[in-house]
Design an enzyme around this catalytic site. Structure first.
Site, PDB file in Angstrom:
ATOM      1  N   CYS A 193     -23.610  -4.590   1.808  1.00 33.11           N
ATOM      2  CA  CYS A 193     -22.618  -3.529   2.016  1.00 33.11           C
ATOM      3  C   CYS A 193     -23.091  -2.206   1.436  1.00 33.11           C
ATOM      4  O   CYS A 193     -22.846  -1.139   2.011  1.00 33.11           O
ATOM      5  CB  CYS A 193     -21.273  -3.932   1.411  1.00 33.11           C
ATOM      6  SG  CYS A 193     -21.295  -4.287  -0.364  1.00 33.11           S
ATOM      7  N   CYS A 248     -17.028   8.467   1.441  1.00 31.67           N
ATOM      8  CA  CYS A 248     -16.619   7.379   2.337  1.00 31.67           C
ATOM      9  C   CYS A 248     -16.064   7.933   3.649  1.00 31.67           C
ATOM     10  O   CYS A 248     -15.208   8.824   3.652  1.00 31.67           O
ATOM     11  CB  CYS A 248     -15.576   6.512   1.635  1.00 31.67           C
ATOM     12  SG  CYS A 248     -14.941   5.166   2.650  1.00 31.67           S
ATOM     13  N   CYS A 263     -20.463 -13.132  -4.383  1.00 23.38           N
ATOM     14  CA  CYS A 263     -21.389 -12.187  -3.748  1.00 23.38           C
ATOM     15  C   CYS A 263     -22.839 -12.422  -4.169  1.00 23.38           C
ATOM     16  O   CYS A 263     -23.768 -12.095  -3.414  1.00 23.38           O
ATOM     17  CB  CYS A 263     -20.985 -10.746  -4.079  1.00 23.38           C
ATOM     18  SG  CYS A 263     -19.480 -10.205  -3.250  1.00 23.38           S
ATOM     19  N   CYS A 276     -26.376 -10.374  -3.212  1.00 17.14           N
ATOM     20  CA  CYS A 276     -26.242  -9.641  -1.945  1.00 17.14           C
ATOM     21  C   CYS A 276     -25.766  -8.211  -2.185  1.00 17.14           C
ATOM     22  O   CYS A 276     -24.802  -7.969  -2.904  1.00 17.14           O
ATOM     23  CB  CYS A 276     -25.264 -10.365  -1.030  1.00 17.14           C
ATOM     24  SG  CYS A 276     -25.012  -9.540   0.561  1.00 17.14           S
ATOM     25  N   ASP A 303       0.831  -1.207   0.000  1.00 16.54           N
ATOM     26  CA  ASP A 303       0.000   0.000   0.000  1.00 16.54           C
ATOM     27  C   ASP A 303       0.865   1.256   0.000  1.00 16.54           C
ATOM     28  O   ASP A 303       0.516   2.266   0.601  1.00 16.54           O
ATOM     29  CB  ASP A 303      -0.912  -0.018   1.236  1.00 16.54           C
ATOM     30  CG  ASP A 303      -2.001   1.046   1.178  1.00 16.54           C
ATOM     31  OD1 ASP A 303      -2.361   1.457   0.062  1.00 16.54           O
ATOM     32  OD2 ASP A 303      -2.480   1.459   2.243  1.00 16.54           O
ATOM     33  N   CYS A 312     -19.116  -1.688   6.030  1.00 14.75           N
ATOM     34  CA  CYS A 312     -19.335  -2.548   4.865  1.00 14.75           C
ATOM     35  C   CYS A 312     -18.731  -3.932   5.069  1.00 14.75           C
ATOM     36  O   CYS A 312     -19.171  -4.906   4.439  1.00 14.75           O
ATOM     37  CB  CYS A 312     -18.794  -1.898   3.590  1.00 14.75           C
ATOM     38  SG  CYS A 312     -17.011  -1.606   3.591  1.00 14.75           S
TER      39      CYS A 312
END
Length: 411
Positions: A231, A251, A225, A228, A171, A281
């Site tokens: 989130c 966010c 997923c 669904c 990152d 989420c």
């Protein structure tokens, strides 16, 4: 005669070495992310990156890891669990007098730890290849005693250890780590844009080791997923604007960590008591019923940050903030933004004389902070005037129920 390096065997060794270094999973993929470039450009064109100018500045470099380290042929992707024991999700979110810190930030900053482990993995690969190269060289010398040099002319050149080049990333560079992790079989990209794994949920860090060996690649996992959208409907600020698409400007993680200036007023009441990041989420995701606890001591929560009282945190001066957050990801936002975030949370708390008094004592430190303090005081006084009783937002009620029912270990 020299034997070529057994890359299939090496790939298996890499996965074993990675697990011995504390990574729960290791996968390998190539560097081709051309399919991601149109989506990345569309996301940037819509300004979803907000004030993170470096994302636009790096542009398509994020989808071209081979340009970060010329000669890169493969990316070794790893994941490491970070969920601490007794995470206290529901009990913290449900108490407006406490401050909620995203669970990845409760312990030591993960960047250095993962980078060091990835460097060790790269060193092990290098050492192994050097050993193999020395064995090959010994075999070749024996063979040369029996065969004239001219007879070897025209033989294909073998990959030698001296050619190996690698570089770890955590990152810390313009690289699409989630897309690479998905390609390497670590998991699939969920609709919240995070990587999901059917055996581990999403509570893990990612890291990458770029390397110039043509290792065999792993198969991606199928997306699980389905229909669904938990989130998307749970996000307090509606930041997941479409499946797999997050508008960072909405966010809470962006607002409390990346945004340097004032938090837009429309989002402040929706932030609740979240003062550094947001996990909603992930908390609502059914796959996190299978999440695994970390076994890294460095990721254990610091006592002072685990279920902390907002007023206690707000009382820290800059010296204490820097001392307490040394080695923590929280330190990067600085004391001013720390107070900004807590001011918003205090504004969202039930009325208390002590809250108004604490806010008033912080006036005059900085114009940006003053603006948030005045907002928080006005919220407190309005709540006192109407004798308002705290009413939980529907998303929060649903989230708390989901945590208590589906994640009782971590509630």
């Amino acid at each position: 005669m020299a034997h070529p390096l057994d890359l299939n065997q090496l790939a298996q060794h890499i996965k074993q070495w990675g697990q011995s270094l504390g990574f729960q999973q290791v996968g390998i993929c190539d560097t081709d992310l051309t399919a991601e470039e149109p989506r990345l450009q569309a996301w940037l064109d819509k300004q979803y990156h907000g004030e993170m100018a470096w994302m636009a500045r790096h542009g398509m470099l994020r989808a071209r890891p081979h340009e970060l380290l010329p000669g890169t042929l493969r990316v070794i992707s790893v994941r490491m669990n970070y969920l601490p024991a007794k995470a206290a999700f529901a009990s913290t979110l449900n108490n407006p007098e406490l401050g909620y810190v995203s669970r990845y930030a409760l312990g030591r900053d993960y960047h250095k730890l993962l980078r060091q482990r990835l460097k060790k993995l790269g060193d092990q690969i290098q050492h192994y290849c050097l050993e193999q190269n020395n064995l090959d060289r010994h075999d070749l010398e024996l063979h040369d005693l029996e065969q004239h040099d001219s007879e070897r002319q025209g033989q294909p050149e073998q990959h030698t250890a001296s050619e190996i080049n690698f570089r770890p990333f955590v990152d810390s560079a313009p690289i699409m780590e989630r897309s690479l992790a998905a390609k390497a079989g670590i998991g699939w990209v969920g609709k919240h844009s995070l990587i999901l794994n059917r055996d581990a949920g999403s509570w893990f860090f990612l890291g990458e080791l770029l390397i110039d060996l043509p290792l065999p690649v792993d198969k991606p996992q199928e997306e699980q997923c389905g229909r669904c959208v938990a989130c998307m409907t749970t996000c307090p600020t509606g930041a997941i604007v479409a499946p797999y698409t997050v508008d960072a400007r909405r966010c809470i993680s962006y607002l409390t960590i990346e945004l340097e200036g004032a938090i837009p007023e429309e989002f402040r009441p929706l932030m609740g008591n979240r003062i550094y990041g947001c996990d909603d989420c992930q908390l609502i995701c059914p796959w996190n019923r299978f999440s695994q606890l970390t076994d890294e001591d460095d990721f254990s929560p610091r006592a002072v940050l685990h279920t902390p009282q907002l007023l206690d945190l707000f009382a820290w001066n800059e010296e204490k903030f820097l001392r307490v957050t040394e080695g923590s990801a929280i330190r990067r936002i600085g004391h001013l933004r720390w107070l900004r975030n807590i001011s918003v949370a205090l504004g969202n708390a039930p009325y208390l004389d002590s809250i108004v008094l604490a806010l008033e004592t912080r006036r005059g430190l900085h114009p940006m902070l003053d603006e948030h303090i005045e907002w928080a005081i006005s919220q407190q006084l309005a709540r006192r005037a109407t004798q308002a009783v705290e009413v939980q937002l529907p998303q929060k009620k649903r989230l708390i129920r989901a945590i208590e029912k589906g994640l009782p270990r971590d509630a």
